[in-house]
Design a protein around this motif. Structure first.
Motif, PDB file in Angstrom:
ATOM      1  N   LYS A  26      -6.302  20.996   1.100  1.00  0.00           N
ATOM      2  CA  LYS A  26      -5.040  20.747   1.795  1.00  0.00           C
ATOM      3  C   LYS A  26      -5.290  19.533   2.677  1.00  0.00           C
ATOM      4  N   THR A  27      -4.544  18.445   2.460  1.00  0.00           N
ATOM      5  CA  THR A  27      -4.933  17.153   3.029  1.00  0.00           C
ATOM      6  C   THR A  27      -3.875  16.493   3.907  1.00  0.00           C
ATOM      7  N   TYR A  28      -4.388  15.615   4.771  1.00  0.00           N
ATOM      8  CA  TYR A  28      -3.597  14.671   5.544  1.00  0.00           C
ATOM      9  C   TYR A  28      -4.422  13.398   5.650  1.00  0.00           C
ATOM     10  N   VAL A  29      -3.840  12.339   6.233  1.00  0.00           N
ATOM     11  CA  VAL A  29      -4.473  11.019   6.271  1.00  0.00           C
ATOM     12  C   VAL A  29      -4.554  10.502   7.699  1.00  0.00           C
ATOM     13  N   ILE A  30      -5.635   9.795   7.968  1.00  0.00           N
ATOM     14  CA  ILE A  30      -5.707   8.917   9.144  1.00  0.00           C
ATOM     15  C   ILE A  30      -5.878   7.501   8.590  1.00  0.00           C
ATOM     16  N   LEU A  31      -4.875   6.657   8.846  1.00  0.00           N
ATOM     17  CA  LEU A  31      -4.926   5.251   8.447  1.00  0.00           C
ATOM     18  C   LEU A  31      -5.472   4.478   9.636  1.00  0.00           C
ATOM     19  N   GLU A  32      -6.427   3.602   9.354  1.00  0.00           N
ATOM     20  CA  GLU A  32      -7.022   2.793  10.415  1.00  0.00           C
ATOM     21  C   GLU A  32      -7.083   1.345   9.954  1.00  0.00           C
ATOM     22  N   ASN A  33      -6.557   0.453  10.785  1.00  0.00           N
ATOM     23  CA  ASN A  33      -6.644  -0.949  10.398  1.00  0.00           C
ATOM     24  C   ASN A  33      -7.401  -1.757  11.433  1.00  0.00           C
ATOM     25  N   SER A  34      -8.079  -2.763  10.927  1.00  0.00           N
ATOM     26  CA  SER A  34      -8.700  -3.767  11.781  1.00  0.00           C
ATOM     27  C   SER A  34      -8.465  -5.092  11.078  1.00  0.00           C
ATOM     28  N   GLY A  35      -7.511  -5.840  11.607  1.00  0.00           N
ATOM     29  CA  GLY A  35      -7.142  -7.097  10.970  1.00  0.00           C
ATOM     30  C   GLY A  35      -6.460  -6.859   9.647  1.00  0.00           C
ATOM     31  N   ASN A  36      -6.974  -7.494   8.599  1.00  0.00           N
ATOM     32  CA  ASN A  36      -6.387  -7.352   7.266  1.00  0.00           C
ATOM     33  C   ASN A  36      -6.952  -6.186   6.482  1.00  0.00           C
ATOM     34  N   GLU A  37      -7.945  -5.490   7.049  1.00  0.00           N
ATOM     35  CA  GLU A  37      -8.574  -4.377   6.352  1.00  0.00           C
ATOM     36  C   GLU A  37      -7.960  -3.058   6.810  1.00  0.00           C
ATOM     37  N   VAL A  38      -7.552  -2.230   5.849  1.00  0.00           N
ATOM     38  CA  VAL A  38      -6.950  -0.931   6.144  1.00  0.00           C
ATOM     39  C   VAL A  38      -7.757   0.149   5.452  1.00  0.00           C
TER      40      VAL A  38
ATOM     41  N   LEU B  66       0.840  -1.191   0.000  1.00  0.00           N
ATOM     42  CA  LEU B  66       0.000   0.000   0.000  1.00  0.00           C
ATOM     43  C   LEU B  66       0.878   1.244   0.000  1.00  0.00           C
ATOM     44  N   PHE B  67       0.689   2.103  -0.992  1.00  0.00           N
ATOM     45  CA  PHE B  67       1.422   3.362  -1.127  1.00  0.00           C
ATOM     46  C   PHE B  67       0.479   4.506  -0.781  1.00  0.00           C
ATOM     47  N   ILE B  68       0.918   5.369   0.141  1.00  0.00           N
ATOM     48  CA  ILE B  68       0.084   6.483   0.598  1.00  0.00           C
ATOM     49  C   ILE B  68       0.858   7.785   0.472  1.00  0.00           C
ATOM     50  N   ASN B  69       0.291   8.730  -0.276  1.00  0.00           N
ATOM     51  CA  ASN B  69       0.793  10.097  -0.308  1.00  0.00           C
ATOM     52  C   ASN B  69      -0.317  10.949   0.301  1.00  0.00           C
ATOM     53  N   PRO B  70      -0.081  11.529   1.495  1.00  0.00           N
ATOM     54  CA  PRO B  70      -1.146  12.293   2.151  1.00  0.00           C
ATOM     55  C   PRO B  70      -1.424  13.648   1.512  1.00  0.00           C
ATOM     56  N   GLY B  71      -0.666  14.005   0.481  1.00  0.00           N
ATOM     57  CA  GLY B  71      -0.826  15.316  -0.127  1.00  0.00           C
ATOM     58  C   GLY B  71      -0.048  16.350   0.660  1.00  0.00           C
ATOM     59  N   SER B  72      -0.492  17.582   0.610  1.00  0.00           N
ATOM     60  CA  SER B  72       0.189  18.673   1.295  1.00  0.00           C
ATOM     61  C   SER B  72      -0.823  19.484   2.093  1.00  0.00           C
ATOM     62  N   ILE B  73      -0.428  19.875   3.317  1.00  0.00           N
ATOM     63  CA  ILE B  73      -1.315  20.749   4.089  1.00  0.00           C
ATOM     64  C   ILE B  73      -1.007  22.219   3.805  1.00  0.00           C
ATOM     65  N   ARG B  74      -0.091  22.484   2.866  1.00  0.00           N
ATOM     66  CA  ARG B  74       0.210  23.865   2.500  1.00  0.00           C
ATOM     67  C   ARG B  74      -0.021  24.164   1.024  1.00  0.00           C
ATOM     68  N   LEU B  75       0.529  23.321   0.143  1.00  0.00           N
ATOM     69  CA  LEU B  75       0.495  23.599  -1.293  1.00  0.00           C
ATOM     70  C   LEU B  75       0.030  22.379  -2.079  1.00  0.00           C
ATOM     71  N   PRO B  76      -1.259  22.030  -1.996  1.00  0.00           N
ATOM     72  CA  PRO B  76      -1.728  20.829  -2.699  1.00  0.00           C
ATOM     73  C   PRO B  76      -1.687  20.999  -4.216  1.00  0.00           C
ATOM     74  N   LYS B  77      -1.531  19.874  -4.889  1.00  0.00           N
ATOM     75  CA  LYS B  77      -1.589  19.853  -6.358  1.00  0.00           C
ATOM     76  C   LYS B  77      -2.672  18.871  -6.782  1.00  0.00           C
TER      77      LYS B  77
END
Length: 170
Positions: A136-148, A120-131
């Motif tokens: 302007k974004t960030y990520v919360i990753l949440e897993n439960s078992g094999n599901e993310v 799994l590749f995650i780019n959260p983007g930018s909280i200053r200069l999004p393209k």
């Protein structure tokens, strides 16, 4: 397990502090994928697993990190050393080399996530200069078992439609 992931804040301090405060009671780990442009010991960067980006001059930040979090091997890098603006192929080779299941990177300022050959590749983007998007974004990753679940949020903490995804690890 929940992990906060951000990148490319380029000198912002108030915004980082607000995001940390908003999620401090719900996340087990925080990742910054570089280009904070803040000193390594700054209060805003405390508690972050953080790497150095091409705009970071504090050499105390490592170029990369491999961390085991809740049964997943994370590889964290900024991405400039792997030409991520062109392709993820070099980064995927590195992920395979370090046996990472989740790769967090930035540099392109383009928010998104995708599963490539079981990684799994995650780019959260930018909280200053999004393209490619206005948010302007960030990520919360949440897993439960094999599901993310990879959930994208804007600066105010609102869910960003169309970016969030669920992935299954085999």
């Amino acid at each position: 397990m929940k992990v906060l992931i951000m990148s490319d804040s380029h000198g912002l301090t108030h915004e980082i502090s607000n995001i940390k405060e908003r999620h401090s009671g719900e996340v087990e780990a925080m990742i910054h994928c570089g280009d904070s442009e803040l000193p390594f010991g700054s209060p805003e960067m405390s508690r972050f697993l953080a790497v150095r980006g091409n705009c970071d001059f504090d050499k105390d930040y490592p170029e990369q990190l491999s961390e085991d979090l809740e049964g997943f091997r994370f590889y964290i890098t900024h991405g400039h050393l792997y030409n991520v603006k062109i392709s993820l192929i070099n980064l995927s080779y590195k992920a395979e080399e370090v046996d990472a299941q989740i790769v967090c990177f930035g540099h392109s300022h383009i928010a998104g996530s995708e599963m490539i050959n079981g990684t799994l590749f995650i780019n959260p983007g930018s909280i200053r200069l999004p393209k490619m998007r206005a948010e302007k974004t960030y990520v919360i990753l949440e897993n439960s078992g094999n599901e993310v679940n990879v959930n994208f949020y804007d600066l105010e903490g609102n869910s960003v439609d169309g970016l969030s995804q669920t992935y299954i690890f085999k």
